[in-house]
Design a protein around this motif. Sequence first.
Motif, short mmCIF file in Angstrom:
data_model
loop_
_atom_site.label_atom_id
_atom_site.label_comp_id
_atom_site.label_asym_id
_atom_site.label_seq_id
_atom_site.Cartn_x
_atom_site.Cartn_y
_atom_site.Cartn_z
N ASP A 160 0.75 -1.11 0.00
CA ASP A 160 -0.07 -0.06 -0.02
C ASP A 160 0.78 1.42 -0.01
O ASP A 160 0.52 2.38 -0.86
CB ASP A 160 -0.82 0.07 1.24
CG ASP A 160 -1.94 -0.93 1.29
OD1 ASP A 160 -2.38 -1.36 -0.02
OD2 ASP A 160 -2.50 -1.44 2.34
N GLU A 161 1.83 1.39 0.76
CA GLU A 161 2.60 2.54 1.02
C GLU A 161 3.47 2.64 -0.51
O GLU A 161 3.86 3.92 -0.98
CB GLU A 161 3.78 2.42 2.10
CG GLU A 161 3.28 2.26 3.49
CD GLU A 161 4.20 2.08 4.61
OE1 GLU A 161 5.24 1.66 4.29
OE2 GLU A 161 3.71 1.99 5.57
N TYR A 162 3.95 1.67 -0.97
CA TYR A 162 4.76 1.75 -2.36
C TYR A 162 3.59 2.11 -3.34
O TYR A 162 4.16 3.13 -4.13
CB TYR A 162 5.26 0.39 -2.73
CG TYR A 162 6.16 0.41 -4.04
CD1 TYR A 162 7.50 0.49 -3.95
CD2 TYR A 162 5.52 0.29 -5.27
CE1 TYR A 162 8.03 0.66 -5.01
CE2 TYR A 162 6.20 0.19 -6.21
CZ TYR A 162 7.72 0.36 -6.27
OH TYR A 162 8.41 0.48 -7.59
N LEU A 163 2.45 1.68 -3.50
CA LEU A 163 1.61 2.04 -4.42
C LEU A 163 1.13 3.70 -4.14
O LEU A 163 1.00 4.23 -5.31
CB LEU A 163 0.26 1.31 -4.48
CG LEU A 163 0.69 -0.24 -5.02
CD1 LEU A 163 -0.57 -1.07 -4.99
CD2 LEU A 163 1.10 -0.17 -6.57
N THR A 164 1.05 3.90 -2.95
CA THR A 164 0.70 5.41 -2.60
C THR A 164 1.62 6.40 -3.15
O THR A 164 1.34 7.22 -3.95
CB THR A 164 0.26 5.76 -1.23
OG1 THR A 164 -0.70 4.62 -0.74
CG2 THR A 164 0.00 6.93 -1.07
N ALA A 165 3.11 5.99 -2.93
CA ALA A 165 4.15 6.86 -3.25
C ALA A 165 4.28 6.71 -4.79
O ALA A 165 4.56 7.90 -5.46
CB ALA A 165 5.49 6.07 -2.89
#
Length: 216
Positions: free
Chosen positions: A9-14
């Motif tokens: 989730d964090e990677y895709l948000t970034a």
Amino acid sequence: MSSTRTPVDEYLTALSKSLGGPRRRRADLLTEARDHLTDATEAFEADGLDHEDAEREAVADFGELAEVVPGYRAELAVSQSRRTAMYLFLALIIQPIVWQAGAWSWTQEPESGALNDYLQVIVRGIGGVAIAGSVLAVLAAGVGLRHPLVRDHVSRVTAIFALVSAIVIAAIGVLMAATTPHPMGLPAFSIVGSFVVLPLVFVSLQAARGLRLARA
């Protein structure tokens, strides 16, 4: 309270924050990235890692943002160039209706002056080239999604071509309306503004957006 956001989730948000361009295509790319990361996570879990560690490995295997983002931006720039070319084509294909002799009160007799006639010849030539160019740009954008050599150039060329075409044709259109021998009342200004200037301003904004993406 501990965060429920996972490494994926964090990677895709970034990744999403790093990308601009057409929303639908951007959403498709992010969905494809999530699907890839999900598959990779499941593969690492099958190798014995717990879920969170598997996600971390999947993210690391996918690549650093600095490595991944340029490729995504290039693809989004191609999609934006295709959209811009289509809007340019649509904006220009309606112009013969706007300027059709006798269609509006200010395109009826008396005959237009020499300057107005000259401008009509020029705008027909430029408009024909712009329509042909927009069709070629749409086709080139489709090829560009598969061939890096085309992709590296089509976005910038299309954006510049559309921007110049829109500005020149809009300017000539306003000048043609201003040089008609008929009184330029509110209806005439409304027609020129609605069917010539506004569509081409919209094309210019799309072209500027594509140029920013191509330079990113």
